[in-house]
Write a protein that holds these residues in place. Structure first.
Motif, PDB file in Angstrom:
ATOM      1  N   GLU A  78      -2.478  16.915 -33.889  1.00 28.95           N
ATOM      2  CA  GLU A  78      -1.385  16.108 -34.438  1.00 28.95           C
ATOM      3  C   GLU A  78      -0.150  16.051 -33.531  1.00 28.95           C
ATOM      4  OE1 GLU A  78      -2.696  18.872 -35.634  1.00 28.95           O
ATOM      5  OE2 GLU A  78      -1.262  20.146 -36.682  1.00 28.95           O
ATOM      6  N   HIS A  79       0.136  17.109 -32.803  1.00 22.96           N
ATOM      7  CA  HIS A  79       1.352  17.086 -31.976  1.00 22.96           C
ATOM      8  C   HIS A  79       1.142  16.237 -30.720  1.00 22.96           C
ATOM      9  CE1 HIS A  79       2.119  21.202 -34.018  1.00 22.96           C
ATOM     10  NE2 HIS A  79       2.305  20.197 -34.841  1.00 22.96           N
ATOM     11  N   THR A 192       6.210  23.973 -35.244  1.00 26.40           N
ATOM     12  CA  THR A 192       5.525  24.412 -36.459  1.00 26.40           C
ATOM     13  C   THR A 192       6.243  25.643 -37.001  1.00 26.40           C
ATOM     14  OG1 THR A 192       3.466  23.799 -35.392  1.00 26.40           O
ATOM     15  CG2 THR A 192       3.284  25.192 -37.321  1.00 26.40           C
ATOM     16  N   HIS A 239      10.168  19.006 -37.969  1.00 28.49           N
ATOM     17  CA  HIS A 239       8.752  19.213 -37.623  1.00 28.49           C
ATOM     18  C   HIS A 239       7.843  18.468 -38.592  1.00 28.49           C
ATOM     19  CE1 HIS A 239       5.329  20.786 -35.560  1.00 28.49           C
ATOM     20  NE2 HIS A 239       4.774  20.886 -36.761  1.00 28.49           N
ATOM     21  N   ASP A 243       5.068  15.737 -37.598  1.00 37.90           N
ATOM     22  CA  ASP A 243       3.689  15.725 -38.086  1.00 37.90           C
ATOM     23  C   ASP A 243       3.337  14.370 -38.696  1.00 37.90           C
ATOM     24  OD1 ASP A 243       2.934  18.314 -37.375  1.00 37.90           O
ATOM     25  OD2 ASP A 243       3.498  19.185 -39.308  1.00 37.90           O
ATOM     26  N   HIS A 266      -0.050  17.049 -43.970  1.00 42.24           N
ATOM     27  CA  HIS A 266      -1.119  16.306 -43.292  1.00 42.24           C
ATOM     28  C   HIS A 266      -2.038  15.574 -44.274  1.00 42.24           C
ATOM     29  CE1 HIS A 266       0.074  17.926 -39.515  1.00 42.24           C
ATOM     30  NE2 HIS A 266      -0.205  19.163 -39.845  1.00 42.24           N
TER      31      HIS A 266
HETATM   32 ZN   LIG Z   1       2.750  20.324 -36.918  1.00 43.53          ZN
END
Ligand SMILES: [Zn+2]
Length: 311
Positions: A78-79, A192, A239, A243, A266
């Motif tokens: 994801e990053h 994170t 963050h 995401d 997510h």
């Molecule tokens: Zn993340």
């Protein structure tokens, strides 16, 4: 016309995998127009090739993973995906020699640095955007996320709600007008975060063996444990927004619309992307002229003018 992009040349990096705690190498290679983001697990024989899209995404306890029909997985994507959206990179080969990408510092910043140093090139094909045509909303108890039409660009508004002494209420909400440069400066460095009790649980269950203060913000019951503290006062909500940017770019197309969410993660972000794509009345795929791009206030982190030669 706003064009598709890829990296200007091949570049690699290595780092620790969050799950395994072992060294992982990832190589990014230029890809031709209309390829998409293609991952290859080079440690398997024969190598397994997986296309990144909304259907291949699985939420795991720790991150977002791509999983194919045979159960082959690549975790912690994801990053990277968030960084790709900031460069407008829609075509790329990603070769990785493990079931996960390196976690690096737990943010998108190392990927930003990498792609900035190698540069991007425009490809001879129009870039495709998802324009939101009507409201799409997903919920899970009190959590929700939605996309709405908006006149210009990609706007994000996100609220988290943690009851923790290190997270002041007014720092748990953030609004952002997306741009590549803005992403790099405002969001990309947000790491994170997790709580000490989760770390203890994960270690007890042999999870997140690569997790450390080098790649996450860790909170005990009172404060941030990392000796250097936070990178932004509101790093936590930033963050979560990073995401969301990554999760909504899993199809490799930037969104034209307004994202807003409360306590999303997510799973909900991915459900939202699915909900958007589930009905053709919800969205249209559009290309933009340079004028339209300018009017919409969209920019991506620079590309040079040379064109990637067709293979
Ligand atoms: Zn993340």
């Amino acid at each position: 016309m706003v064009k598709q992009r890829t990296v200007a040349k091949e570049i690699s990096t290595t780092g620790i995998g969050l799950h395994s705690g072992t060294k992982v190498q990832v190589t990014f290679r230029p890809a031709p127009a209309d390829t998409g983001i293609i991952y290859t697990r080079t440690d398997l024989n024969p190598p397994v090739i997986m296309k990144c899209d909304a259907d291949s995404v699985r939420d795991t306890q720790l991150c977002t993973a791509l999983v194919n029909a045979e159960g082959v997985r690549i975790s912690t994507v994801e990053h990277l995906t968030a960084a790709l959206s900031a460069f407008g990179i829609d075509n790329l080969f990603v070769d990785v020699n493990a079931p996960e990408l390196p976690v690096l510092d737990g943010s998108s910043q190392p990927f930003i640095y990498l792609f900035e140093s190698v540069g991007t090139v425009e490809l001879d094909a129009p870039k495709r955007f998802f324009r939101v045509l009507r409201k799409v909303r997903v919920e899970d108890k009190e959590k929700w996320a939605e996309l709405n039409p908006c006149d210009d660009g990609f706007k994000l508004d996100l609220t988290i709600d943690f009851n923790h002494p290190a997270m002041e209420k007014e720092l748990q909400h953030f609004s952002f007008d997306f741009s590549g440069r803005g992403f790099a400066s405002e969001l990309s460095r947000a790491r994170t975060f997790c709580f000490m009790r989760d770390v203890e649980y994960m270690h007890a269950h042999n999870l997140a063996l690569g997790g450390s203060l080098e790649n996450a913000v860790v909170l005990d019951d009172y404060r941030v444990v990392n000796p250097d503290g936070l990178r932004y006062p509101n790093e936590f909500v930033k963050h979560k927004m990073l995401d969301a940017v990554g999760d909504l770019y899993m199809e490799g197309h930037s969104i034209l619309g307004a994202f807003s969410a409360y306590k999303t993660g997510h799973t909900l972000n991915n459900r939202l992307l699915h909900a958007l794509l589930s009905d053709s009345k919800n969205y249209e795929v559009v290309t933009l002229s340079s004028r339209e791009q300018e009017n919409a206030g969209i920019d991506f982190i620079g590309s040079n003018v040379m064109h990637f030669a067709k293979a």
